[in-house]
Design a protein around this motif. Structure first.
Motif, PDB file in Angstrom:
ATOM      1  N   VAL A   1       3.752  -1.157   3.687  1.00  0.00           N
ATOM      2  CA  VAL A   1       3.147   0.169   3.569  1.00  0.00           C
ATOM      3  C   VAL A   1       4.252   1.193   3.345  1.00  0.00           C
ATOM      4  CG1 VAL A   1       1.910   2.002   4.784  1.00  0.00           C
ATOM      5  CG2 VAL A   1       1.100  -0.358   4.944  1.00  0.00           C
TER       6      VAL A   1
ATOM      7  N   ILE B   1       0.862  -1.178   0.000  1.00  0.00           N
ATOM      8  CA  ILE B   1       0.000   0.000   0.000  1.00  0.00           C
ATOM      9  C   ILE B   1       0.900   1.230   0.000  1.00  0.00           C
ATOM     10  CG2 ILE B   1      -1.739   1.329   1.241  1.00  0.00           C
ATOM     11  CD1 ILE B   1      -2.602  -1.289   2.607  1.00  0.00           C
TER      12      ILE B   1
ATOM     13  N   ARG C   1      -2.620  -0.936   9.285  1.00  0.00           N
ATOM     14  CA  ARG C   1      -2.945  -1.319   7.907  1.00  0.00           C
ATOM     15  C   ARG C   1      -1.955  -2.368   7.387  1.00  0.00           C
ATOM     16  NH1 ARG C   1      -6.431   2.010   9.332  1.00  0.00           N
ATOM     17  NH2 ARG C   1      -6.852   0.084  10.458  1.00  0.00           N
ATOM     18  N   ALA C   2      -0.691  -2.237   7.745  1.00  0.00           N
ATOM     19  CA  ALA C   2       0.294  -3.235   7.316  1.00  0.00           C
ATOM     20  C   ALA C   2       0.016  -4.586   7.966  1.00  0.00           C
ATOM     21  CB  ALA C   2       1.704  -2.755   7.677  1.00  0.00           C
TER      22      ALA C   2
ATOM     23  N   LEU D   1      -0.718   3.419  10.282  1.00  0.00           N
ATOM     24  CA  LEU D   1       0.098   2.804   9.237  1.00  0.00           C
ATOM     25  C   LEU D   1       0.467   1.362   9.612  1.00  0.00           C
ATOM     26  CD1 LEU D   1       2.511   5.755   8.389  1.00  0.00           C
ATOM     27  CD2 LEU D   1       0.647   4.889   6.959  1.00  0.00           C
TER      28      LEU D   1
ATOM     29  N   ALA E   1       4.716   5.213   3.063  1.00  0.00           N
ATOM     30  CA  ALA E   1       3.927   6.373   3.471  1.00  0.00           C
ATOM     31  C   ALA E   1       4.736   7.665   3.410  1.00  0.00           C
ATOM     32  CB  ALA E   1       3.388   6.152   4.880  1.00  0.00           C
TER      33      ALA E   1
END
Length: 272
Positions: free
Chosen positions: A206, A176, A198-199, A195, A208
């Protein structure tokens, strides 16, 4: 393994100055071996007010910001994920916050328009944001094939909606990328934990890139651009000011981790 990088900026109201800074950071990351480089949200302009970006919005497929993204991708032979830039919207007084992706030959391969718009009053603060006043929301998610794996694109406020990412896993999501401009206050409270969540929950990397520093318009953004692995480990973090983070994206490790810890296969669905 492939080195990927997230660029951190403190963009201002002058597009040309921001593009010069973006190219410097892209060149540094590419010279250090990065093959995919992601820019932050609003990399090309953070105006003195929310409507300055409308004056520099571009039609799809033409304009100096799009030419810049294509040109640096080709020049440095890297994939570039172009944060967000102002693109034409249906309303004359709004833009689409578009994230454009270019391959290493400078060809555009994807576009994602930010779906979730930041209309909030920050608790215990005088800060108020009404992004929908000047931005027209997108309607679709975006997952694309790259040489580095299947990449899903999201932008800033999208990060707070875990259900937005779940359908991406059904499309073979590996990475992502979340270009952002998190405020200093909300970033300090939630940036890293969201973050990492989500990972972990999607068993993916991820990347970012964030805005980070004081801006001419008076805003302060949180910075702390980072890359997180599928176990939630922060591989690299850059706290404040212009710069970049980089890390190896290891698809073999990702596949082994998913095989050993198959949480995505264990999901069960309940309807009330």
């Amino acid at each position: 393994m492939t080195i990927c990088a997230a660029i951190q900026m403190a963009s201002g109201p002058q597009v040309n100055a921001n593009l010069l800074e973006a190219e410097k950071q892209i060149a540094d990351a590419a010279n250090a071996g990065a093959k995919l480089v992601a820019l932050p949200e609003n990399f090309a302009i953070m105006g003195m007010n929310e409507y300055d970006k409308v004056a520099v919005r571009e039609a799809d497929g033409q304009g100096p910001i799009q030419e810049f993204l294509s040109g640096v991708a080709k020049k440095y032979e890297v994939w570039v994920i172009g944060g967000t830039m102002p693109m034409a919207a249906q309303a004359d007084n709004k833009v689409r916050a578009a994230c454009l992706v270019y391959d290493a030959q400078g060809r555009r391969v994807a576009r994602y328009d930010k779906v979730h718009l930041f209309d909030v009053s920050v608790p215990d603060s005088a800060e108020e944001y009404r992004e929908s006043d000047s931005v027209e929301a997108g309607e679709q998610s975006c997952v694309i094939d790259t040489p580095f794996g299947r990449v899903g694109i999201a932008v800033c406020y999208d990060l707070r909606f875990p259900e937005f990412f779940r359908p991406m896993t059904s499309k073979g999501l590996d990475i992502i990328v979340i270009p952002s401009a998190f405020t200093s206050k909300t970033g300090a409270a939630h940036w890293e934990v969201l973050l990492r969540a989500r990972a972990i929950e999607n068993l993916c990397y991820v990347i970012a890139p964030n805005q980070g520093g004081f801006h001419i318009n008076g805003r302060q953004t949180f910075g702390h651009s980072m890359i997180v692995d599928p176990w939630g480990v922060v591989l690299d973090c850059y706290k404040t000011g212009p710069g970049y983070v980089s890390a190896d994206i290891d698809k073999n490790r990702l596949e082994k981790m998913r095989a050993a810890f198959p949480a995505l296969e264990h999901r069960r669905f309940f309807c009330e």
